[in-house]
Design a protein around this motif. Sequence first.
Motif, short mmCIF file in Angstrom:
data_model
loop_
_atom_site.label_atom_id
_atom_site.label_comp_id
_atom_site.label_asym_id
_atom_site.label_seq_id
_atom_site.Cartn_x
_atom_site.Cartn_y
_atom_site.Cartn_z
N VAL A 100 22.43 161.34 8.82
CA VAL A 100 22.77 160.88 10.16
C VAL A 100 23.53 159.56 10.06
CG1 VAL A 100 20.75 161.99 11.21
CG2 VAL A 100 20.58 159.64 10.40
N PRO A 101 24.35 159.22 11.04
CA PRO A 101 25.15 157.99 10.95
C PRO A 101 24.35 156.72 11.15
CG PRO A 101 25.58 159.12 13.02
CD PRO A 101 24.74 160.04 12.20
N HIS A 102 23.23 156.78 11.89
CA HIS A 102 22.45 155.58 12.18
C HIS A 102 20.97 155.83 11.95
CE1 HIS A 102 26.04 153.78 13.90
NE2 HIS A 102 26.17 154.83 14.69
N LEU A 103 20.28 154.78 11.50
CA LEU A 103 18.84 154.83 11.28
C LEU A 103 18.22 153.72 12.13
CD1 LEU A 103 18.94 155.19 7.38
CD2 LEU A 103 18.57 157.03 9.05
N PRO A 104 17.81 154.01 13.36
CA PRO A 104 17.40 152.96 14.31
C PRO A 104 16.29 152.04 13.79
CG PRO A 104 17.62 155.08 15.40
CD PRO A 104 17.74 155.35 13.95
N LEU A 105 15.24 152.61 13.21
CA LEU A 105 14.11 151.80 12.78
C LEU A 105 14.50 150.90 11.60
CD1 LEU A 105 11.18 150.93 12.88
CD2 LEU A 105 10.58 152.95 11.52
N ILE A 106 15.18 151.47 10.61
CA ILE A 106 15.58 150.67 9.45
C ILE A 106 16.62 149.62 9.84
CG2 ILE A 106 16.83 150.80 7.25
CD1 ILE A 106 15.25 153.26 6.56
N ASP A 107 17.53 149.97 10.75
CA ASP A 107 18.50 148.98 11.23
C ASP A 107 17.78 147.78 11.84
OD1 ASP A 107 20.59 150.56 10.45
OD2 ASP A 107 20.95 151.42 12.44
N GLU A 108 16.74 148.04 12.61
CA GLU A 108 15.99 146.97 13.25
C GLU A 108 15.23 146.13 12.22
OE1 GLU A 108 14.55 144.38 15.93
OE2 GLU A 108 16.07 145.94 16.28
N ILE A 109 14.68 146.78 11.20
CA ILE A 109 13.95 146.05 10.16
C ILE A 109 14.88 145.10 9.42
CG2 ILE A 109 12.76 146.31 7.96
CD1 ILE A 109 11.60 148.94 9.09
N PHE A 110 16.08 145.56 9.05
CA PHE A 110 17.01 144.70 8.33
C PHE A 110 17.54 143.58 9.22
CE2 PHE A 110 17.07 148.01 5.11
CZ PHE A 110 17.16 147.26 3.94
N ARG A 111 17.66 143.85 10.52
CA ARG A 111 18.07 142.76 11.44
C ARG A 111 16.99 141.68 11.47
NH1 ARG A 111 20.50 146.79 14.70
NH2 ARG A 111 18.53 147.13 15.82
N SER A 112 15.73 142.11 11.42
CA SER A 112 14.65 141.11 11.44
C SER A 112 14.63 140.30 10.15
CB SER A 112 13.29 141.80 11.65
OG SER A 112 12.94 142.60 10.53
N PHE A 113 14.95 140.95 9.02
CA PHE A 113 15.06 140.20 7.76
C PHE A 113 16.11 139.11 7.89
CE2 PHE A 113 13.65 144.00 4.91
CZ PHE A 113 12.35 143.83 5.36
N GLN A 114 17.27 139.48 8.43
CA GLN A 114 18.36 138.52 8.54
C GLN A 114 18.00 137.40 9.51
OE1 GLN A 114 21.19 138.85 6.53
NE2 GLN A 114 21.30 136.71 7.16
N ASP A 115 17.26 137.73 10.55
CA ASP A 115 16.84 136.69 11.51
C ASP A 115 15.94 135.66 10.83
OD1 ASP A 115 18.23 137.89 13.54
OD2 ASP A 115 16.48 138.93 14.39
N VAL A 116 15.08 136.14 9.91
CA VAL A 116 14.22 135.21 9.18
C VAL A 116 15.05 134.26 8.34
CG1 VAL A 116 12.45 135.04 7.38
CG2 VAL A 116 12.25 136.77 9.16
N VAL A 117 16.07 134.81 7.64
CA VAL A 117 16.94 133.97 6.81
C VAL A 117 17.67 132.94 7.66
CG1 VAL A 117 18.97 133.96 5.33
CG2 VAL A 117 17.21 135.70 5.01
N ASN A 118 18.21 133.41 8.79
CA ASN A 118 18.99 132.51 9.65
C ASN A 118 18.14 131.42 10.27
OD1 ASN A 118 21.24 134.07 9.12
ND2 ASN A 118 21.03 135.32 10.98
N SER A 119 16.82 131.70 10.42
CA SER A 119 15.95 130.71 11.05
C SER A 119 15.41 129.68 10.05
CB SER A 119 14.78 131.40 11.75
OG SER A 119 13.95 132.06 10.80
N ARG A 120 15.58 129.94 8.77
CA ARG A 120 15.08 129.00 7.77
C ARG A 120 15.98 127.78 7.70
NH1 ARG A 120 14.01 131.57 2.10
NH2 ARG A 120 12.58 129.82 1.90
N PRO A 121 15.40 126.59 7.63
CA PRO A 121 16.23 125.39 7.52
C PRO A 121 16.91 125.34 6.16
CG PRO A 121 13.91 124.84 7.23
CD PRO A 121 13.96 126.29 7.64
N PRO A 122 18.03 124.62 6.04
CA PRO A 122 18.68 124.48 4.75
C PRO A 122 17.80 123.68 3.78
CG PRO A 122 19.65 122.99 6.35
CD PRO A 122 18.70 123.87 7.11
N LYS A 123 18.09 123.77 2.50
CA LYS A 123 17.29 123.07 1.50
C LYS A 123 17.32 121.55 1.70
CE LYS A 123 17.62 126.66 -2.02
NZ LYS A 123 18.05 126.99 -3.41
#
Length: 548
Positions: free
Chosen positions: A127-150
């Motif tokens: 299938v062209p899209h995987l809704p649940l996995i797409d959402e999980i990877f978006r949440s991963f990226q949100d965690v990275v983006n919310s982390r302060p720089p070193k």
Amino acid sequence: MTALNRTTRRRLQSLRQIPSVWEGDRRPLSANLAALGELTESHATAVKTEADCILWADGSEGVVRAMEMVPPETGSEAVVRTLLRAMEHPQGPGKPCRPQKIVVRDRQLQFFLRGVLQDLDIVVDCVPHLPLIDEIFRSFQDVVNSRPPKTPPAYTEALTQIAFQIWQDAPWNLLADHQILAVELNHGDLETLYVSVMGMLGMEYGLLFYRSQDSLERFRASVLQEEGSPETLEEAFLAQDCLFLTFDSADEDLDGEEVDLAGLPVAEIEPAFGNLHPLEGMRPFIYEEEAIALLVCLEALHRFLHQHRRKFSADDDLVPALSSRYRIPNPEDQGATAIAVKVGTLPDLTAKLLEMMDQTDDEGEDIQPLLRDDLVPHDAFFSIGAMPWESLSMLRETTDVHQAAPRSFPEEGDGFPVILIQTSRPKAKNLIAELQKAGGLKAICFNPGEDPFEGNRYDLGILQTESGDLHLFGEFVEDDPVHTEARKKWDRRCKQTQGFCGLVIAKGITGVSRGKPQLRDMVALFEVRLLSSKELGLGTLQLIPQLG
């Protein structure tokens, strides 16, 4: 194509099949995202480089059943392995089962899975899209983006510059970790920081800035009193209250290897800042107030080391009474009033910490093993060989440390028999200091040893100090033809020199001279007697396994 064996197929067919659709995918993660490490309860490995994340999720229930991080070059078999784990050993509350259908978004992966999963009654669609996995990877990226720089961006460049100045200052060549400096800052919420320098042993390089003297003393007492189990040491480590600057290799290929950073070019060194607190644990980044405090402290320390460098002696366990005041530009506003900082040594505290170490050593004297293994660095290069007589004469004149033989001996044969120990410059320096502290080197010995459980026999290389201590420098398998030949030559040469031989300590283990140091790399020469195993009188030493 690799197929499932019959046993595995029967085991999977016996699982209850449920009317659900599972989503599966494999996606590359950037280094920042991969470095999150513990993305799920079942995955606790921190990844510093780019990696692929394999994920299988139950789209009907909305839960992740299995996830795995793999190198990008890993084949599609890893996707199958993760799927089998999702079926038989799911993470979280899921129970073992077999889905009715799985969907992927990669056509090639679909064909691969169809071939592997045949006879399991599982439909495999693309299938062209995987809704649940797409959402999980978006949440991963949100965690990275919310982390302060070193480090706060406004201070990153300044922190990097002063860190490299400290690296060039190399305070670990002057100060051991018990020789404490005090930096009276009195700025913001910080008053006095107590600085401990790491790196004299050539292991970890950095500075610890304790917020209180009590925290420093408690940590050192805990480490000295504990037996060294990983759990107790980790607890003591996390109980510290300090800021830190550490140095590491920028080359990710060296991760996990014991490399002395002092032998690497400056371009391959990478500074890191962070914070330790009993309630916060270790934080591998710093906030703005912490960055300002470290900038001021590091600049003051840089000036202090430049001013007083010649007054320190690396051979002295204590420190001279020194103090200086500096006016450091305010990092928040260069036009503001400069910050007054006082940096000084703490002879009394240094003596107290040294006394704690000596007491621990005294208490452990009765349980020290007969043959010690704590003198020669474990990552050192050592060899049995000979030095040409011309080179020996030159080395006697040029080396930093020379212990002459107690009497003259004939210079006959093809060279002077020597044991070479090559390590990093700081570790070589520490090795020499320990030998001198023990009154010098008395003899070199070889003694038989055996492992009664494995049946192996060894030729043990031993250094005997004037204090009577015996230190292992090498274990050689008795029937190794290379060692056997080396020992024959060694014994013949020692007869020609009437039983005299030498220990050469060299630096440069990480450079091009590893294993073949030049005269300029040799920093110590000890000329001593060869002691026979009969004279040593130990008999055959047996390996005693450690319990627990």
